[in-house]
Design an enzyme around this catalytic site. Structure first.
Site, PDB file in Angstrom:
ATOM      1  N   THR A  16       0.765  -1.015  -0.146  1.00  0.00           N
ATOM      2  CA  THR A  16      -0.084   0.391  -0.208  1.00  0.00           C
ATOM      3  C   THR A  16       0.834   1.160  -0.255  1.00  0.00           C
ATOM      4  OG1 THR A  16      -2.448  -1.006   1.502  1.00  0.00           O
ATOM      5  CG2 THR A  16      -1.982   1.151   1.540  1.00  0.00           C
ATOM      6  N   TYR A  30      -7.933   1.419  -4.053  1.00  0.00           N
ATOM      7  CA  TYR A  30      -6.521   0.895  -4.894  1.00  0.00           C
ATOM      8  C   TYR A  30      -5.909   0.445  -4.975  1.00  0.00           C
ATOM      9  CZ  TYR A  30      -4.652   0.012  -0.511  1.00  0.00           C
ATOM     10  OH  TYR A  30      -4.349  -1.181   0.895  1.00  0.00           O
ATOM     11  N   THR A  95       1.068  -4.185   4.187  1.00  0.00           N
ATOM     12  CA  THR A  95       0.827  -4.234   5.759  1.00  0.00           C
ATOM     13  C   THR A  95       0.354  -5.530   6.180  1.00  0.00           C
ATOM     14  OG1 THR A  95      -1.721  -3.363   5.566  1.00  0.00           O
ATOM     15  CG2 THR A  95      -0.088  -1.406   6.244  1.00  0.00           C
ATOM     16  N   ASP A  96      -0.319  -6.433   5.179  1.00  0.00           N
ATOM     17  CA  ASP A  96      -1.372  -7.333   5.036  1.00  0.00           C
ATOM     18  C   ASP A  96      -0.911  -8.262   5.374  1.00  0.00           C
ATOM     19  OD1 ASP A  96      -3.453  -6.324   4.581  1.00  0.00           O
ATOM     20  OD2 ASP A  96      -3.054  -6.830   2.500  1.00  0.00           O
ATOM     21  N   LYS A 166      -1.189  -6.953  13.395  1.00  0.00           N
ATOM     22  CA  LYS A 166      -1.413  -6.142  13.140  1.00  0.00           C
ATOM     23  C   LYS A 166      -3.343  -6.680  13.824  1.00  0.00           C
ATOM     24  CE  LYS A 166      -3.624  -4.053   8.385  1.00  0.00           C
ATOM     25  NZ  LYS A 166      -3.873  -4.714   7.140  1.00  0.00           N
ATOM     26  N   GLU A 287       4.606 -29.770  26.409  1.00  0.00           N
ATOM     27  CA  GLU A 287       5.890 -29.464  27.048  1.00  0.00           C
ATOM     28  C   GLU A 287       5.251 -29.491  28.384  1.00  0.00           C
ATOM     29  OE1 GLU A 287       4.687 -27.430  24.516  1.00  0.00           O
ATOM     30  OE2 GLU A 287       6.057 -27.554  22.787  1.00  0.00           O
TER      31      GLU A 287
END
Length: 330
Positions: A16, A30, A95-96, A166, A287
């Site tokens: 972006t 966009y 950003t994804d 995110k 664990e």
């Protein structure tokens, strides 16, 4: 911005931050990855005072990020890091999948110099584009004498690549470091550091220099109301090497999905139990003698998937291979 004689290398991958729209008022309709990395730099006049080099490694929407681009990017980062005249690296990214790339690069490279990923929530053509400030801040971190490791810089905040998440689909401050907290803040061109920079044991480029056909297939399945495990059986039918269960709450898994995950484990598939919650760790697991599935610990499902992608035949559990904080800095 701190002065530096050594260069910062800016590597572009699209996203972006390099996106364009037909209207300056359109922040969602966009096309990502349209502006070359040199154009991103030219849009920030303050960067003229910093010795920079720029290179276009990829030009994609980060939703399409994959191992092939990660391999190419890791090789270019490593090549530039070995140069004595380079202070640090900045990577422009979408950003994804930013949190996945940051984690992958830290696990593979664990660099002593800073590798700073930055991105934007609005395209370059936006009336109030956030990319230019984020890029300027990223370069500020890249030349800082204390900085090291893979970090991400967005909305004035420095996040460790190990902790980046995110959280929001739209707002400018869309990222968090979760329980760990931010590494630092950039305030009027100055860095205010809160905690140690990331450190870890690098796997090295030899670990990833295999043909794409040799990488394991690792999938993520989410536990949800009504989950019966049928999707796991379908994945077993087509063939998988690893499975991450993004469980509810503290990694809890429905009886149907649990049974299917046990079938996968019995078939030789490596299974890790994570949580679909955005913040928090899975407490307990194999664990701790709680169940037969390995716990992702504080790793997100997508980070746990990367661990399985990178895992070799003699690898230790993910919790034992987590990124360690530096202990020699205040």
């Amino acid at each position: 911005m701190p002065s530096a004689q050594r260069k910062v290398v800016v590597l572009g991958t699209g996203g972006t931050i390099a996106g364009t729209s037909q209207s300056a008022l359109d922040n969602t309709g966009y096309r990502a990855g349209q502006v070359a990395v040199h154009g991103l730099i030219d849009a920030v006049p303050a960067l003229a005072a910093v010795p920079l080099e720029a290179e276009q490694v990829a030009q994609i929407d980060s939703k399409d990020m994959g191992v092939a681009v990660w391999q190419a990017l890791a090789r270019r980062i490593d090549a530039h890091l070995q140069r004595a005249d380079v202070a640090g690296i900045v990577v422009t990214h979408g950003t994804d999948t930013l949190e996945e790339t940051a984690y992958f690069m830290q696990r593979v490279l664990a660099p002593a110099k800073p590798v700073v990923l930055t991105a934007a929530m609005r395209p370059a053509t936006s009336l109030q584009a956030d990319g230019p400030q984020n890029l300027l801040d990223a370069v500020t971190v890249a030349v800082h004498p204390q900085a090291r490791g893979v970090v991400a810089v967005l909305a004035g905040t420095v996040h460790s690549g190990a902790d980046l998440r995110k959280l929001h689909t739209y707002r400018l401050d869309a990222f968090t470091s979760g329980d760990a907290g931010a590494l630092a803040r950039i305030e009027e061109g100055r860095l205010r550091v809160f905690r140690p920079w990331p450190e870890g044991d690098a796997l090295g480029l030899a670990w990833i220099d295999r043909d794409l056909s040799q990488w394991p297939r690792v999938e993520i399945v989410i536990n949800h109301a009504g989950s019966d495990g049928a999707i796991v059986d379908a994945l077993l039918a087509i063939g998988i090497d690893g499975l991450v269960i993004a469980g509810t709450g503290n990694g809890t898994v429905s009886e149907g999905l649990m049974a299917a995950a046990r079938r996968a484990l019995a078939a030789g598939v490596k299974v890790i139990r994570a949580s679909r919650c955005a913040i928090g760790a899975v407490v307990g697991g194999a664990e701790a003698g709680r169940d037969e599935f390995e716990s992702a610990g504080s790793l997100s499902p997508v980070q746990a998937r990367i661990e399985l992608l990178l895992r070799g035949p003699q690898s230790a559990p993910v919790q034992a291979r987590g990124i360690k904080p530096r202990s020699d800095r205040p």
